[in-house]
Design an enzyme around this catalytic site. Structure first.
Site, PDB file in Angstrom:
ATOM      1  N   ARG A 174      24.927  83.508  83.790  1.00  0.00           N
ATOM      2  CA  ARG A 174      25.268  84.921  83.527  1.00  0.00           C
ATOM      3  C   ARG A 174      26.212  85.063  82.331  1.00  0.00           C
ATOM      4  O   ARG A 174      26.157  86.052  81.609  1.00  0.00           O
ATOM      5  CB  ARG A 174      25.833  85.586  84.782  1.00  0.00           C
ATOM      6  CG  ARG A 174      24.799  85.619  85.913  1.00  0.00           C
ATOM      7  CD  ARG A 174      25.093  86.667  86.961  1.00  0.00           C
ATOM      8  NE  ARG A 174      24.312  86.411  88.153  1.00  0.00           N
ATOM      9  CZ  ARG A 174      23.042  86.772  88.340  1.00  0.00           C
ATOM     10  NH1 ARG A 174      22.395  87.449  87.406  1.00  0.00           N
ATOM     11  NH2 ARG A 174      22.415  86.481  89.462  1.00  0.00           N
ATOM     12  N   ASP A 207      27.624  90.609  90.202  1.00  0.00           N
ATOM     13  CA  ASP A 207      27.057  89.729  89.170  1.00  0.00           C
ATOM     14  C   ASP A 207      27.040  90.377  87.786  1.00  0.00           C
ATOM     15  O   ASP A 207      26.738  89.713  86.791  1.00  0.00           O
ATOM     16  CB  ASP A 207      25.631  89.301  89.561  1.00  0.00           C
ATOM     17  CG  ASP A 207      25.652  88.365  90.767  1.00  0.00           C
ATOM     18  OD1 ASP A 207      26.684  87.697  90.991  1.00  0.00           O
ATOM     19  OD2 ASP A 207      24.644  88.315  91.485  1.00  0.00           O
ATOM     20  N   GLY A 267      24.159  78.590  94.796  1.00  0.00           N
ATOM     21  CA  GLY A 267      25.029  78.891  95.933  1.00  0.00           C
ATOM     22  C   GLY A 267      24.272  79.623  97.031  1.00  0.00           C
ATOM     23  O   GLY A 267      24.513  79.409  98.221  1.00  0.00           O
ATOM     24  N   ARG A 293      34.396  82.783  86.508  1.00  0.00           N
ATOM     25  CA  ARG A 293      33.854  83.766  85.558  1.00  0.00           C
ATOM     26  C   ARG A 293      34.924  84.634  84.907  1.00  0.00           C
ATOM     27  O   ARG A 293      34.693  85.162  83.822  1.00  0.00           O
ATOM     28  CB  ARG A 293      32.812  84.661  86.251  1.00  0.00           C
ATOM     29  CG  ARG A 293      31.464  84.041  86.229  1.00  0.00           C
ATOM     30  CD  ARG A 293      30.325  84.972  86.563  1.00  0.00           C
ATOM     31  NE  ARG A 293      29.151  84.134  86.703  1.00  0.00           N
ATOM     32  CZ  ARG A 293      28.179  84.310  87.581  1.00  0.00           C
ATOM     33  NH1 ARG A 293      28.223  85.350  88.392  1.00  0.00           N
ATOM     34  NH2 ARG A 293      27.163  83.490  87.614  1.00  0.00           N
ATOM     35  N   ARG A 350      15.508  84.943 100.128  1.00  0.00           N
ATOM     36  CA  ARG A 350      15.416  85.354 101.534  1.00  0.00           C
ATOM     37  C   ARG A 350      13.970  85.347 102.013  1.00  0.00           C
ATOM     38  O   ARG A 350      13.668  84.946 103.142  1.00  0.00           O
ATOM     39  CB  ARG A 350      16.044  86.746 101.701  1.00  0.00           C
ATOM     40  CG  ARG A 350      17.570  86.706 101.598  1.00  0.00           C
ATOM     41  CD  ARG A 350      18.124  88.050 101.172  1.00  0.00           C
ATOM     42  NE  ARG A 350      19.581  88.111 101.230  1.00  0.00           N
ATOM     43  CZ  ARG A 350      20.404  87.626 100.285  1.00  0.00           C
ATOM     44  NH1 ARG A 350      19.907  87.025  99.210  1.00  0.00           N
ATOM     45  NH2 ARG A 350      21.718  87.755 100.414  1.00  0.00           N
ATOM     46  N   GLN A 362      26.263  86.230 100.838  1.00  0.00           N
ATOM     47  CA  GLN A 362      25.762  84.896 101.177  1.00  0.00           C
ATOM     48  C   GLN A 362      26.298  84.469 102.539  1.00  0.00           C
ATOM     49  O   GLN A 362      25.550  83.947 103.372  1.00  0.00           O
ATOM     50  CB  GLN A 362      26.162  83.885 100.098  1.00  0.00           C
ATOM     51  CG  GLN A 362      25.526  84.179  98.755  1.00  0.00           C
ATOM     52  CD  GLN A 362      25.930  83.201  97.678  1.00  0.00           C
ATOM     53  OE1 GLN A 362      26.773  82.334  97.891  1.00  0.00           O
ATOM     54  NE2 GLN A 362      25.339  83.343  96.506  1.00  0.00           N
ATOM     55  N   LYS A 380      16.017  87.525  92.381  1.00  0.00           N
ATOM     56  CA  LYS A 380      16.384  86.194  92.857  1.00  0.00           C
ATOM     57  C   LYS A 380      16.848  86.256  94.320  1.00  0.00           C
ATOM     58  O   LYS A 380      16.389  85.467  95.149  1.00  0.00           O
ATOM     59  CB  LYS A 380      17.508  85.663  91.950  1.00  0.00           C
ATOM     60  CG  LYS A 380      17.942  84.264  92.216  1.00  0.00           C
ATOM     61  CD  LYS A 380      18.589  83.658  90.983  1.00  0.00           C
ATOM     62  CE  LYS A 380      20.031  84.073  90.787  1.00  0.00           C
ATOM     63  NZ  LYS A 380      20.958  83.468  91.748  1.00  0.00           N
TER      64      LYS A 380
HETATM   65  C1  S3P Z   1      24.004  86.702  96.369  1.00  0.00           C
HETATM   66  C2  S3P Z   1      25.245  87.181  96.664  1.00  0.00           C
HETATM   67  C3  S3P Z   1      26.366  87.189  95.722  1.00  0.00           C
HETATM   68  C4  S3P Z   1      25.905  87.030  94.290  1.00  0.00           C
HETATM   69  C5  S3P Z   1      24.878  85.956  94.132  1.00  0.00           C
HETATM   70  C6  S3P Z   1      23.668  86.204  95.014  1.00  0.00           C
HETATM   71  C7  S3P Z   1      22.979  86.702  97.417  1.00  0.00           C
HETATM   72  O1  S3P Z   1      27.258  86.149  96.047  1.00  0.00           O
HETATM   73  O2  S3P Z   1      26.996  86.784  93.441  1.00  0.00           O
HETATM   74  O3  S3P Z   1      24.448  85.883  92.786  1.00  0.00           O
HETATM   75  O4  S3P Z   1      21.776  86.548  97.104  1.00  0.00           O
HETATM   76  O5  S3P Z   1      23.344  86.861  98.595  1.00  0.00           O
HETATM   77  P1  S3P Z   1      28.378  86.362  97.193  1.00  0.00           P
HETATM   78  O6  S3P Z   1      27.682  86.936  98.342  1.00  0.00           O
HETATM   79  O7  S3P Z   1      28.930  85.009  97.521  1.00  0.00           O
HETATM   80  O8  S3P Z   1      29.401  87.267  96.571  1.00  0.00           O
END
Ligand code: S3P
Length: 431
Positions: free
Chosen positions: A388, A315, A93, A346, A26, A170, A21
């Site tokens: 999850r 995760d 997110g 969570r 990206r 992120q 994912k």
């Molecule tokens: C992700 C980063 C993580 C992860 C999310 C996917 C990503 O979040 O929990 O499922 O693809 O960059 P955070 O970077 O906010 O911790």
């Protein structure tokens, strides 16, 4: 859909997990703003990644389906156009925060929002640095929450030095995307140790990205070239069935799976808990290693997970709680306060899941401890829309004689659309 998951004969065998994912998000975004032809083989074509694709299409990108996945001709870093409707990231997110990096400072007006869960998740962590780069962003509660509104800007951004207060890939990726359009090099320091897919892809696309002891320096570019990527399997999805196999004492082999070390922390902890895990890298695509993971069970024992380990298994923490319930001794997780800001709180949900099955996980401010082995009983878990938690409860069902019922299991589709099919093909029963 409220199915009951059971595995009277155990779960094991061989699995090809769904596509990654994080890497798909990206790849879609970078392809959309590249200046060339891009081919994305085996993208995750469901849930969260569909949200990303739809948002990019509203911004003027065009993807066409191909026999192996998707193709697009990018519109360039300045080529996104004003969408005629509000962008909806739904439950994702990653879509929201990474898109913020592409939208900040653009010459057009954009509004970005999502579902009930997403609009409670913290966005100030990206809005604040992007404003410092000159972007004009409005949002609920002063920009802390979506909907977020991007006002027209000059097209470029000011370079900044930013210290990440949380180890969030992120946020890091959002700022790396923004840094591509800055008028000079952008520095990202602080808690940068998290999944590095964005860094790997950008370097493969020729972007100069220095790393001085964890402080990243990204140089802007005029354009990104077209690229091909073959998206590997998602180790976070594979981790559900690794957990199930370990709980049942069965062997499992996972093919075509991403083995990026910044995503593999769960394997390391599983080893410490008594599993025999071997990984073999077989290929690499746009900097992302992929290969086979073989898991053999052992007597599970408790372990302690330190804050430094958390970003590489963020995760998979609900699964560490499941393993802890079946392991001998105490399993403790420290430094996981970020879990409170995921698709649900969570940490609360982990405790509630265990309680629904007659088990007990003790929560701390920044994690939990669980003493095992505990005898779980059949029960119903309500994951409250968190994919999850839904899947963690389902694999816990593999270790409960009369199984575990999961309310609203459909929420799993955002990351693992064929979970039920795989649960059955590995020997489980879903009724
Ligand atoms: C992700 C980063 C993580 C992860 C999310 C996917 C990503 O979040 O929990 O499922 O693809 O960059 P955070 O970077 O906010 O911790």
């Amino acid at each position: 859909m409220d199915p009951t998951f059971r595995a009277p004969r155990g779960l094991g065998g061989s699995l090809r997990p769904p596509s990654d994912k994080s890497i798909t998000h990206r790849a879609l975004m970078l392809a959309a703003v590249s200046s060339g032809q891009c081919r994305i083989a085996h993208p995750l074509a469901t849930g969260d990644c569909v949200s990303t694709r739809a948002c990019l299409e509203s911004l003027g990108a065009t993807f066409s389906d191909s026999p192996t996945g998707l193709e697009t001709r990018g519109v360039g870093l300045q080529g996104l156009r004003e969408p005629s409707r509000v962008l909806d990231a739904e439950n994702s997110g990653t879509t929201t925060r990474l898109l913020c990096g592409l939208l900040a400072g653009q010459k057009h007006f954009t509004v970005l929002t999502g579902d009930a869960s997403l609009t409670t998740r913290p966005m100030g962590r990206v809005v604040e640095p992007l404003r410092k780069m000159g972007a004009s962003i409005q949002g609920r509660e002063g920009g802390k929450y979506a909907p977020l509104c991007f006002l027209p800007g000059p097209g470029t951004l000011a370079p900044i030095e930013w210290m990440l207060p949380v180890p969030s890939a992120q946020v890091k990726s959002c700022l790396l995307f923004a840094g591509l359009r800055a008028s000079g090099p952008t520095t990202i320091g602080g808690m940068t140790a998290s999944r590095d897919h964005t860094e790997r892809m950008l370097r493969h696309l020729g972007v100069t990205l220095d790393d001085h002891d964890g402080t990243l320096l990204i140089h802007p570019v005029k354009s990104l070239p077209g690229f091909d990527i073959d998206v590997p399997g998602d180790i976070s999805s594979a981790a559900f069935f690794i957990t199930a196999a370990l709980v049942c004492g069965r062997e499992l082999s996972i093919d075509g799976c991403g083995v990026n070390p910044t995503r593999s922390g769960f394997l390391e902890v599983a080893r410490r808990m008594g599993a025999l895990v071997t990984t073999r890298q077989e290929r690499e695509s746009l900097g992302e290693p992929a290969g086979t993971i073989a898991v053999s069970p052992g007597d599970l024992r408790g372990t302690t997970v330190t804050p430094a380990e958390v970003p590489d298994l963020i995760d998979e923490i609900p699964l560490l709680a499941v393993l802890g319930l079946f392991a001998r001794g105490v399993t403790v997780v420290h430094g996981a306060e970020e879990l409170r800001f995921k698709e649900s709180d969570r940490l609360q949900m982990i405790a509630a899941m265990a309680e629904s099955l007659g088990g007990r996980v003790e929560l701390h401010e920044d994690g939990f401890s669980v003493e095992g082995p505990q005898v779980l009983r059949a029960g119903t878990v309500d994951p409250r829309g968190d994919h999850r938690i839904a899947m963690a409860a389902a694999v816990a069902g593999a270790g409960v004689r009369d199984g575990v019922k999961v309310r609203g299991f459909d929420c799993a589709r955002v990351s693992y659309p064929d979970f039920v099919r795989d649960f059955i093909s590995l020997g489980g029963e879903v009724a």
